[in-house]
Design an enzyme around this catalytic site. Structure first.
Site, mmCIF file in Angstrom:
data_model
loop_
_atom_site.group_PDB
_atom_site.id
_atom_site.type_symbol
_atom_site.label_atom_id
_atom_site.label_comp_id
_atom_site.label_asym_id
_atom_site.label_seq_id
_atom_site.Cartn_x
_atom_site.Cartn_y
_atom_site.Cartn_z
ATOM 1 N N THR A 8 0.857 -1.181 0.000
ATOM 2 C CA THR A 8 0.000 0.000 0.000
ATOM 3 C C THR A 8 0.891 1.228 0.000
ATOM 4 O O THR A 8 2.118 1.126 -0.029
ATOM 5 C CB THR A 8 -0.929 0.018 1.231
ATOM 6 O OG1 THR A 8 -0.165 0.395 2.389
ATOM 7 C CG2 THR A 8 -1.563 -1.344 1.478
ATOM 8 N N CYS A 9 0.264 2.406 0.067
ATOM 9 C CA CYS A 9 1.072 3.625 0.087
ATOM 10 C C CYS A 9 1.863 3.753 1.374
ATOM 11 O O CYS A 9 2.777 4.583 1.465
ATOM 12 C CB CYS A 9 0.184 4.850 -0.111
ATOM 13 S SG CYS A 9 -1.088 5.074 1.152
ATOM 14 N N GLN A 64 -10.518 3.139 5.468
ATOM 15 C CA GLN A 64 -11.115 1.934 4.898
ATOM 16 C C GLN A 64 -10.393 1.422 3.656
ATOM 17 O O GLN A 64 -10.625 0.279 3.244
ATOM 18 C CB GLN A 64 -12.582 2.188 4.556
ATOM 19 C CG GLN A 64 -13.435 2.529 5.770
ATOM 20 C CD GLN A 64 -14.907 2.607 5.420
ATOM 21 O OE1 GLN A 64 -15.404 1.884 4.564
ATOM 22 N NE2 GLN A 64 -15.610 3.496 6.087
ATOM 23 N N GLN A 116 -7.299 -2.989 -0.231
ATOM 24 C CA GLN A 116 -5.942 -3.367 -0.636
ATOM 25 C C GLN A 116 -5.600 -4.779 -0.172
ATOM 26 O O GLN A 116 -4.930 -5.528 -0.880
ATOM 27 C CB GLN A 116 -4.960 -2.334 -0.083
ATOM 28 C CG GLN A 116 -5.099 -0.980 -0.758
ATOM 29 C CD GLN A 116 -4.496 0.159 0.039
ATOM 30 O OE1 GLN A 116 -4.352 0.078 1.255
ATOM 31 N NE2 GLN A 116 -4.152 1.248 -0.636
ATOM 32 N N GLY A 123 -4.186 10.885 -11.512
ATOM 33 C CA GLY A 123 -4.386 9.464 -11.230
ATOM 34 C C GLY A 123 -5.872 9.162 -11.165
ATOM 35 O O GLY A 123 -6.622 9.813 -10.421
ATOM 36 N N MET A 136 -7.729 5.601 -5.472
ATOM 37 C CA MET A 136 -7.424 6.792 -4.687
ATOM 38 C C MET A 136 -7.872 8.055 -5.413
ATOM 39 O O MET A 136 -8.346 9.012 -4.794
ATOM 40 C CB MET A 136 -5.921 6.858 -4.386
ATOM 41 C CG MET A 136 -5.453 5.871 -3.347
ATOM 42 S SD MET A 136 -5.904 6.359 -1.673
ATOM 43 C CE MET A 136 -4.654 7.597 -1.340
#
Length: 457
Positions: A49-50, A115, A120, A191, A195
């Protein structure tokens, strides 16, 4: 075999280290493929994930499995094993289960309760399942983690303090803009993934009047822009080559592409500032960099008239933490689910032993009935059937209490010792138990329990 977790996250490492470890889907498949070449690793899944990169693996040995995972991640990141382990954390067996449940529940996120991480986790599991790199252990664990995450979000208000990293970043952005904050502003979203969609939803609710959607794939940007227009907000889709145009028009920019290198360059921002001739005191350009690795060149933060809100800044924001009571309620749910899951796993581990015992008893009964047939060939069929039912009932009653009780005892920590005792007491063939566990013999209900349902018990 047990689950081993090797991870690096925002809690253990700075953003620069996370950037080195960041992976796309192709990288994740390579990492898993390398791991499964080790004879010590039988299942593997990567959660990226980020804010984290975590490898979940089923290993035959702790130290050997840990070494295999560390070496693969070090090779991927270009870091030495020594540097990598300075920032890594390791969880094994029960601790790995607890960690994944906490992650899926949003308890380990930069924004407590967010959330997005649940989705993910779902994608990481779906990818591993599609590529057949998870077996029974990681399959059961992942499914339960997803269930726990859903339960936490439905039964607590853990996400009330901030639904995601996006909401916190945009709250900070609004505070940097004079007057009405985001209301009436022009925004750009770089993007068009999940997200990006979440950013659009927050911007629409905040009252922006125009959104440019910039994406490498123009059709995806067009679909998201059309969705925005359907909500009554002006929007247009732009290709990545048109990014300077979007920056020049925007008051606030959210970038979340997942690219491996910055997509917003120093030159792009210079151009935007020169084109608009902003008053840096009253109308700064606010850039929210939510990419991992960074989407925006770090040098941009030094420009006058520009505010950059990155992941490090988001993590320091008090509003990124859920209310203590909600977090505690979520932790209690996770603790209860961990205990339930582990008890179920321990019971499942003893089931092959119980099944092998019942099969052994059934074989003994059949052998004795065959001997009876040879000794009393004159028994009519009705008499023979009655004797058979009686013998099976006796064996069933003798085995019922110990097999039920051993399952109950096995659900407690250290319960595997009871299964071992059962194998010793009844001289069960270890190969027969292993065959049941491997699925080579069916996990059938007791041969004798049938007597309770056929009217003879």
């Amino acid at each position: 075999m047990s689950v081993l977790l090797f991870g690096v996250s925002h809690r253990s490492a700075p953003v620069s280290v996370l950037e080195q470890l960041s992976t796309d889907e192709a990288d994740q498949l390579k990492i898993i493929d390398q791991l499964l070449q080790s004879p010590l690793v039988t299942e593997a899944m990567v959660l990226s994930t980020c804010n984290r990169v975590e490898v979940y693996a089923v290993v035959d040995a702790f130290h050997g499995g840990l070494s295999a995972i560390g070496q693969v991640l070090a090779e991927h990141s270009g870091m030495s094993m020594g540097d990598l382990t300075k920032y890594a954390y390791v969880r094994y067996s029960e601790a790995a289960v607890e960690h994944l449940f906490a992650v899926a529940s949003g308890l380990d996120s930069a924004v407590i309760g967010e959330q997005q991480v649940l989705g993910q986790v779902r994608r990481a599991y779906a990818s591993a399942e599609a590529n057949k790199t998870v077996g029974r252990i990681l399959h059961d664990l992942s499914q339960r983690a997803l269930s726990v995450g859903k339960r936490v979000h439905s039964e607590t208000a853990i996400d009330s303090a901030g639904a995601s990293v996006v909401s916190v970043a945009l709250d900070i952005a609004a505070s940097r803009l004079a007057g009405t904050g985001l209301a009436g502003r022009t925004a750009a979203v770089v993007g068009a993934g999940s997200m990006g969609g979440l950013s659009v939803a927050h911007l629409v609710r905040a009252g922006v009047t125009h959104i440019d959607v910039v994406n490498r794939s123009l059709p995806r940007a067009q679909r998201l822009a059309e969705n925005i227009r359907q909500q009554g907000i002006a929007a247009q889709a732009l290709s990545l080559e048109q990014l300077p145009t979007a920056l020049a028009a925007a008051d606030v920019v959210v970038s979340c592409t997942g690219a491996v290198r910055p997509v917003v360059s120093l030159a792009d921002v210079h151009h935007a500032l020169a084109t608009t001739r902003r008053d840096e005191n009253t109308q700064p350009l606010v850039l929210c960099d939510l990419g991992m690795p960074r989407d925006i060149d770090p040098a941009v933060a030094g420009l006058p008239g520009v505010w950059v809100i990155d992941m490090d800044r988001v993590q320091r924001e008090p509003s990124a933490r859920a209310a203590a009571t909600d977090a505690e309620a979520a932790r209690q749910i996770v603790a209860a689910e961990v205990a339930s899951y582990l008890a179920g796993q321990r019971m499942a581990e003893v089931t092959p032993t119980v099944t092998a015992l019942r099969q052994r008893a059934a074989d003994v009964v059949e052998a004795e009935l065959l001997r009876l047939d040879h000794r009393l060939p004159g028994l009519d069929e009705a008499q023979r059937d009655e004797v058979a039912r009686t013998v099976r009932r006796v064996v069933d009653k003798l085995l019922h209490a110990p097999t039920v009780r051993v399952k109950q005892l096995a659900s407690a920590p250290g319960g595997d010792s009871y299964a071992e005792a059962l194998r010793e007491l009844f001289e069960l063939d270890p190969q027969a138990v292993d065959a049941v566990a491997a699925g080579e013999l069916p996990l059938l209900a007791t041969e004798f329990d049938q007597s309770r349902t056929d009217g003879t018990g």
